[in-house]
Scaffold this active site. Structure first.
Site, PDB file in Angstrom:
ATOM      1  N   LYS A 178       9.866   4.161   4.536  1.00 38.04           N
ATOM      2  CA  LYS A 178       9.705   5.617   4.454  1.00 38.04           C
ATOM      3  C   LYS A 178      10.618   6.199   3.377  1.00 38.04           C
ATOM      4  O   LYS A 178      11.803   5.848   3.298  1.00 38.04           O
ATOM      5  CB  LYS A 178      10.081   6.259   5.799  1.00 38.04           C
ATOM      6  CG  LYS A 178       9.115   5.922   6.915  1.00 38.04           C
ATOM      7  CD  LYS A 178       8.045   6.969   7.088  1.00 38.04           C
ATOM      8  CE  LYS A 178       8.602   8.211   7.754  1.00 38.04           C
ATOM      9  NZ  LYS A 178       7.548   9.193   8.033  1.00 38.04           N
ATOM     10  N   ASP A 187       0.115  10.585   3.436  1.00 34.74           N
ATOM     11  CA  ASP A 187       0.584  11.577   4.399  1.00 34.74           C
ATOM     12  C   ASP A 187      -0.582  12.502   4.753  1.00 34.74           C
ATOM     13  O   ASP A 187      -0.759  13.561   4.165  1.00 34.74           O
ATOM     14  CB  ASP A 187       1.728  12.376   3.779  1.00 34.74           C
ATOM     15  CG  ASP A 187       2.512  13.132   4.827  1.00 34.74           C
ATOM     16  OD1 ASP A 187       2.271  12.897   6.023  1.00 34.74           O
ATOM     17  OD2 ASP A 187       3.368  13.945   4.453  1.00 34.74           O
ATOM     18  N   CYS A 191      15.873  54.720  -8.437  1.00 33.08           N
ATOM     19  CA  CYS A 191      16.807  53.586  -8.414  1.00 33.08           C
ATOM     20  C   CYS A 191      16.515  52.720  -9.648  1.00 33.08           C
ATOM     21  O   CYS A 191      15.348  52.375  -9.903  1.00 33.08           O
ATOM     22  CB  CYS A 191      16.604  52.780  -7.136  1.00 33.08           C
ATOM     23  SG  CYS A 191      17.509  51.223  -7.139  1.00 33.08           S
ATOM     24  N   CYS A 235      14.915  50.536  -0.363  1.00 35.41           N
ATOM     25  CA  CYS A 235      15.713  51.564  -1.037  1.00 35.41           C
ATOM     26  C   CYS A 235      14.760  52.728  -1.273  1.00 35.41           C
ATOM     27  O   CYS A 235      13.753  52.576  -1.973  1.00 35.41           O
ATOM     28  CB  CYS A 235      16.256  51.050  -2.373  1.00 35.41           C
ATOM     29  SG  CYS A 235      16.932  52.402  -3.364  1.00 35.41           S
ATOM     30  N   CYS A 253      21.938  51.669  -6.493  1.00 37.26           N
ATOM     31  CA  CYS A 253      22.026  53.130  -6.624  1.00 37.26           C
ATOM     32  C   CYS A 253      22.751  53.773  -5.437  1.00 37.26           C
ATOM     33  O   CYS A 253      22.895  54.989  -5.393  1.00 37.26           O
ATOM     34  CB  CYS A 253      20.627  53.729  -6.779  1.00 37.26           C
ATOM     35  SG  CYS A 253      19.699  53.720  -5.238  1.00 37.26           S
ATOM     36  N   CYS A 283      21.925  50.730  -0.910  1.00 37.59           N
ATOM     37  CA  CYS A 283      21.409  49.970  -2.046  1.00 37.59           C
ATOM     38  C   CYS A 283      22.577  49.582  -2.958  1.00 37.59           C
ATOM     39  O   CYS A 283      23.345  50.457  -3.366  1.00 37.59           O
ATOM     40  CB  CYS A 283      20.398  50.830  -2.793  1.00 37.59           C
ATOM     41  SG  CYS A 283      19.914  50.127  -4.369  1.00 37.59           S
ATOM     42  N   GLU A 334       0.835  -1.210   0.000  1.00 41.00           N
ATOM     43  CA  GLU A 334       0.000   0.000   0.000  1.00 41.00           C
ATOM     44  C   GLU A 334       0.863   1.251   0.000  1.00 41.00           C
ATOM     45  O   GLU A 334       2.040   1.207   0.344  1.00 41.00           O
ATOM     46  CB  GLU A 334      -0.887   0.024   1.269  1.00 41.00           C
ATOM     47  CG  GLU A 334      -1.814  -1.151   1.360  1.00 41.00           C
ATOM     48  CD  GLU A 334      -2.665  -1.147   2.631  1.00 41.00           C
ATOM     49  OE1 GLU A 334      -2.683  -0.112   3.331  1.00 41.00           O
ATOM     50  OE2 GLU A 334      -3.295  -2.174   2.910  1.00 41.00           O
ATOM     51  N   TYR A 381      -8.017   1.892   5.034  1.00 42.35           N
ATOM     52  CA  TYR A 381      -7.049   0.822   4.788  1.00 42.35           C
ATOM     53  C   TYR A 381      -7.105  -0.346   5.773  1.00 42.35           C
ATOM     54  O   TYR A 381      -6.345  -1.287   5.629  1.00 42.35           O
ATOM     55  CB  TYR A 381      -5.621   1.371   4.685  1.00 42.35           C
ATOM     56  CG  TYR A 381      -5.255   2.384   5.760  1.00 42.35           C
ATOM     57  CD1 TYR A 381      -5.071   2.012   7.083  1.00 42.35           C
ATOM     58  CD2 TYR A 381      -5.092   3.723   5.421  1.00 42.35           C
ATOM     59  CE1 TYR A 381      -4.741   2.940   8.052  1.00 42.35           C
ATOM     60  CE2 TYR A 381      -4.756   4.666   6.393  1.00 42.35           C
ATOM     61  CZ  TYR A 381      -4.583   4.265   7.697  1.00 42.35           C
ATOM     62  OH  TYR A 381      -4.260   5.179   8.653  1.00 42.35           O
ATOM     63  N   LYS A 410       1.730   4.802   1.758  1.00 40.99           N
ATOM     64  CA  LYS A 410       1.573   5.390   3.087  1.00 40.99           C
ATOM     65  C   LYS A 410       1.160   6.848   2.879  1.00 40.99           C
ATOM     66  O   LYS A 410       1.977   7.701   2.519  1.00 40.99           O
ATOM     67  CB  LYS A 410       2.876   5.300   3.879  1.00 40.99           C
ATOM     68  CG  LYS A 410       2.731   5.725   5.313  1.00 40.99           C
ATOM     69  CD  LYS A 410       3.967   5.347   6.107  1.00 40.99           C
ATOM     70  CE  LYS A 410       3.838   5.733   7.558  1.00 40.99           C
ATOM     71  NZ  LYS A 410       3.460   7.110   7.788  1.00 40.99           N
TER      72      LYS A 410
HETATM   73  S1  IVH Z   1      -1.807   0.745   8.627  1.00 37.79           S
HETATM   74  C1  IVH Z   1      -1.967  -1.391  12.532  1.00 37.79           C
HETATM   75  N1  IVH Z   1      -1.805   1.708   6.210  1.00 37.79           N
HETATM   76  O1  IVH Z   1       0.712   5.880   8.961  1.00 37.79           O
HETATM   77  C2  IVH Z   1      -2.182  -0.672  11.271  1.00 37.79           C
HETATM   78  N2  IVH Z   1      -1.300   3.173   7.993  1.00 37.79           N
HETATM   79  O2  IVH Z   1       2.720   5.231  11.572  1.00 37.79           O
HETATM   80  C3  IVH Z   1      -1.423   0.578  11.229  1.00 37.79           C
HETATM   81  N3  IVH Z   1      -0.888   5.486   7.286  1.00 37.79           N
HETATM   82  O3  IVH Z   1      -0.959   6.116  12.019  1.00 37.79           O
HETATM   83  C4  IVH Z   1      -1.805   1.507  10.171  1.00 37.79           C
HETATM   84  N4  IVH Z   1      -1.202   5.169   5.131  1.00 37.79           N
HETATM   85  O4  IVH Z   1      -2.060   7.180  10.008  1.00 37.79           O
HETATM   86  C5  IVH Z   1      -1.626   1.980   7.513  1.00 37.79           C
HETATM   87  N5  IVH Z   1      -1.869   2.424   3.989  1.00 37.79           N
HETATM   88  C6  IVH Z   1      -1.689   2.693   5.290  1.00 37.79           C
HETATM   89  C7  IVH Z   1      -1.370   3.963   5.756  1.00 37.79           C
HETATM   90  C8  IVH Z   1      -1.177   4.187   7.118  1.00 37.79           C
HETATM   91  C9  IVH Z   1      -0.915   6.047   6.072  1.00 37.79           C
HETATM   92  C10 IVH Z   1      -0.563   6.220   8.539  1.00 37.79           C
HETATM   93  C11 IVH Z   1      -1.492   5.951   9.677  1.00 37.79           C
HETATM   94  C12 IVH Z   1      -0.620   5.490  10.807  1.00 37.79           C
HETATM   95  C13 IVH Z   1       0.750   5.876  10.366  1.00 37.79           C
HETATM   96  C14 IVH Z   1       1.725   4.805  10.785  1.00 37.79           C
END
Ligand code: IVH
Length: 686
Positions: A316, A123, A430, A425, A412, A409, A119, A224, A121
């Site tokens: 990450k 933000d 200028c 200035c 000038c 300046c 998946e 998710y 992650k």
């Molecule tokens: S799974 C036990 N899946 O990332 C399940 N988390 O530090 C844990 N996050 O607090 C979460 N995308 O807010 C999961 N596809 C994803 C995610 C996801 C973002 C965030 C979530 C969590 C932090 C993990």
């Protein structure tokens, strides 16, 4: 109109109608927001939505928090009581390299893991949605993992979150609320104190006190993880089920069956490489990837360490920062004289493109960083766009002193003056200020001179033909035509553009001269309130009576002081004199006044959102009326134009659907001053 609070007093036919409207609206919203394939026209949708609103207000007993009408939010303040989560809301363990990831996958394979779900992650802000018998009961922030805040009324405004499920399920669903990058840019531009990134804006919005304000931000969500009692033993299948239930799930999620992969690590590597390459083109931000064991039974036996499940791992991305060195700090002087220091750094790639110049804003900012020439610095893109120096990583050898602004300046040599956080200035002549003034004067939002863009200005300036604004009306076209890149056609466009500009109304010229704070609104106030010619202002300054201007509603001490200083300056008067000699008008004729007064005739305007210059917004409505237009309080079939301010909401959506002309505050000001025609008004969203 009588109301029916008592549920029993609601006729059965009304109840049935409301239910059927809700079903249709919910289906349409899913088709529109989730599938992108609405089966109903926008007009039809508005009609049934309005009908449901009417029924619910006529029969309050019909009110139901799961009604789609609750997605528009309310103006009631809500606090966010603390709620105990019914599941531990865990976070993820993380690695930063593919080697570490490979090692983790190998370890899990040794423990029997065969299938993995890959998946993104996201933000954003982590939320838990609690359903009871198929009804959204609570939306709660992650909080500390045990206790979060109840943000249900705000959560309900997210249109893609199902308020009811097609099955009577009870349990939590986890997801991430986020804001698209484009939406972020658009909204952030309108904020006085902008957010650093979409995540902060999304999280900040979720904590707004008024849910109506939340409803106006196009927050999105991907879910998710589900925790329904009857879930299958496969995470992949549970995600598919969530989708069937009407939840938005991330379509980029993949299932990796290691048994079928020739080389497991190679397969993972491919996913990582693909995501890393395509990440920048996504309209939402991800800060990594998540690898999860698919089999729920195995998940349980693998268990948990402290705060993390052993069955999942986040990979990450390095945060997009570059390391570079400060080669020089130059200062730029704008048309108002404001001095902006700019760091020239060793070119460094950050977030997909190269940065070599970074603004340092002012001396205070540099002092905050303790920045010196030669320092090694961390460079980022704030909100993914604007280059910024985040911190000094290593001081230059021999620790030179923190960089200081010169006393005078660099162009000038006039001594600089400090005003607030910025240096200026003060020399009107200028050369840098002249250039800034020229670019501003010719620009699209001022005189809009065709053929006189900033490149042409600089070329003509380099030749010594265009130093200050009046030179534009005395250009040697016979010589310009001989310059490389300037054929007859280009020169014709330029000369026509310059000729046309002589006919601009005085109010447009006045607002284009680059006097700080003297824009179209102030120009209009002056002209409409007894000063229809520049000579009136000169006379006022000469008689030392500029404080009379303070009587004009809308003019403050700051702009009046600016007018005194600038309009009393001989160099400024010289500039105006040369422009008058070139044929520009510095007074408004009564005929022009009549034209301006009728600019909105035959038009019907609706005004929504909040404005910088129109507080309260009735003032904008007054302006429409005073210019011959009509005003409606809602977007109706009669409305022809929508003035949309900051945080414009459902009226904006409706106006877009009806294809009305939508203008923002700046465009409206220009229109009302007769600077633009309403036919040209941009139809862009605000
Ligand atoms: S799974 C036990 N899946 O990332 C399940 N988390 O530090 C844990 N996050 O607090 C979460 N995308 O807010 C999961 N596809 C994803 C995610 C996801 C973002 C965030 C979530 C969590 C932090 C993990």
């Amino acid at each position: 109109m009588s109301t029916f609070n008592d549920t029993s007093a609601i006729p059965a036919s009304i109840r049935t109608e409301a239910e059927s409207l809700r079903t249709d609206i919910t289906r349409y919203q899913k088709e529109y927001y989730l599938d992108g394939r609405p089966s109903m026209s926008d007009q039809e949708f508005d009609r049934i939505f309005d009908r449901l609103l009417t029924l619910e207000s006529q029969y309050p007993g019909l009110q139901d928090p799961t009604s789609p009408t609750h997605r528009v939010g309310s103006d009631l303040s809500s606090e966010f009581p603390e709620v105990h989560h019914t599941i531990p809301v865990l976070s993820l363990d993380k690695v930063y390299s593919q080697e570490e990831l490979g090692a983790w996958i190998r370890k899990l394979r040794a423990q029997g893991a065969k299938d993995f779900v890959l998946e993104e992650k996201l933000d954003g802000a982590s939320v838990v949605l609690y359903y009871q018998d198929g009804v959204l009961e609570k939306g709660v922030t992650r909080g500390n993992g045990e206790v979060g805040n109840d943000i249900t009324t705000n959560i309900r405004t997210l249109r893609t979150i199902p308020l009811t499920l097609p099955e009577k399920l009870t349990g939590p669903v986890r997801g991430e609320v986020f804001l698209g990058k484009k939406d972020f840019q658009k909204i952030n531009q309108t904020l006085e104190v902008p957010y650093a990134n979409p995540r902060n804006l999304a999280a900040g919005t979720l904590r707004r006190i008024k849910s109506r304000e939340v409803a106006q931000v196009p927050l999105q969500i991907f879910v998710y993880e589900s925790f329904f009692p009857g879930d299958s033993d496969s995470h992949w299948q549970n995600l598919a089920h969530l989708k069937v239930l009407g939840f938005p799930t991330n379509p980029r999620t993949q299932l990796l069956t290691l048994a079928e992969a020739d080389d497991a690590e190679q397969a993972l590597g491919k996913f990582v490489a693909h995501e890393t390459q395509t990440r920048a083109s996504l309209d939402y931000e991800i800060d990594g990837l998540v690898f999860k064991v698919d089999h729920l039974g195995l998940r349980e036996s693998l268990g948990y360490t402290g705060h993390h499940p052993r069955w999942a791992m986040a990979y990450k991305f390095e945060s997009p920062q570059g390391i570079s060195r400060v080669l020089a700090i130059d200062v730029q002087i704008g048309r108002t004289g404001r001095v902006t220091p700019v760091a020239r750094i060793e070119p460094v790639e950050v977030g997909g493109s190269t940065i070599s110049n970074v603004t340092l804003h002012n001396q205070d900012y540099i002092d905050g960083l303790e920045l010196s020439l030669g320092d090694t610095v961390a460079v980022s893109r704030r909100g993914d766009v604007i280059p910024a120096i985040e911190s000094v990583l290593e001081k230059a050898p021999n620790t030179p002193p923190v960089w200081r602004m010169a006393e005078s300046c660099p162009t000038c040599h006039s001594p600089l003056v400090k005003n607030g956080a910025h240096h200026f200035c003060p020399n009107f002549s200028c050369p840098d200020r002249e250039l800034g003034r020229l670019i501003f004067f010719a620009g699209r939002d001022q005189m809009d001179i065709e053929g006189l863009g900033s490149e042409t200005i600089e070329t003509l300036r380099d030749q010594g033909w265009l130093r200050d604004i009046p030179d534009a009306y005395d250009l040697p076209y016979d010589k310009i035509v001989q310059l490389p890149g300037f054929g007859q056609k280009k020169v014709d466009i330029l000369s026509r553009g310059i000729e046309d500009s002589k006919n601009r109304p005085y109010r447009q010229i006045l607002a284009s001269l680059g006097v700080p704070d003297l824009g179209p609104k102030v120009a209009e106030l002056l002209i409409e309130n007894g000063y229809p010619a520049i000579a009136d202002l000169f006379a006022l300054v000469d008689q030392g009576k500029t404080e009379e201007l303070l009587e004009i509603k809308g003019l403050g001490a700051k702009i009046v002081a600016r007018i005194s200083a600038t309009f009393g300056d001989d160099q400024f008067r010289g500039l105006v004199g040369r422009l008058e000699a070139a044929g520009l008008k510095f007074f408004e004729t009564p005929r022009e006044k009549v034209q301006i007064q009728g600019v909105f005739s035959g038009q019907t305007w609706c005004v929504t959102g909040s404005f910088e210059k129109f507080k309260p917004r009735d003032r904008a409505m007054e302006l429409v009326r005073s210019r011959g237009g009509q005003v409606t309080s809602d977007v109706t079939s009669k409305t022809t134009h929508l003035l949309a301010g900051e945080k414009a909401g459902s009226k904006l959506t409706k106006a877009e659907k009806l294809g009305l002309t939508i203008v923002n505050e700046a465009e409206f000001l220009a229109l009302s001053s007769g600077l633009e025609s309403t036919d040209d008004a941009t139809k862009d969203e605000v």
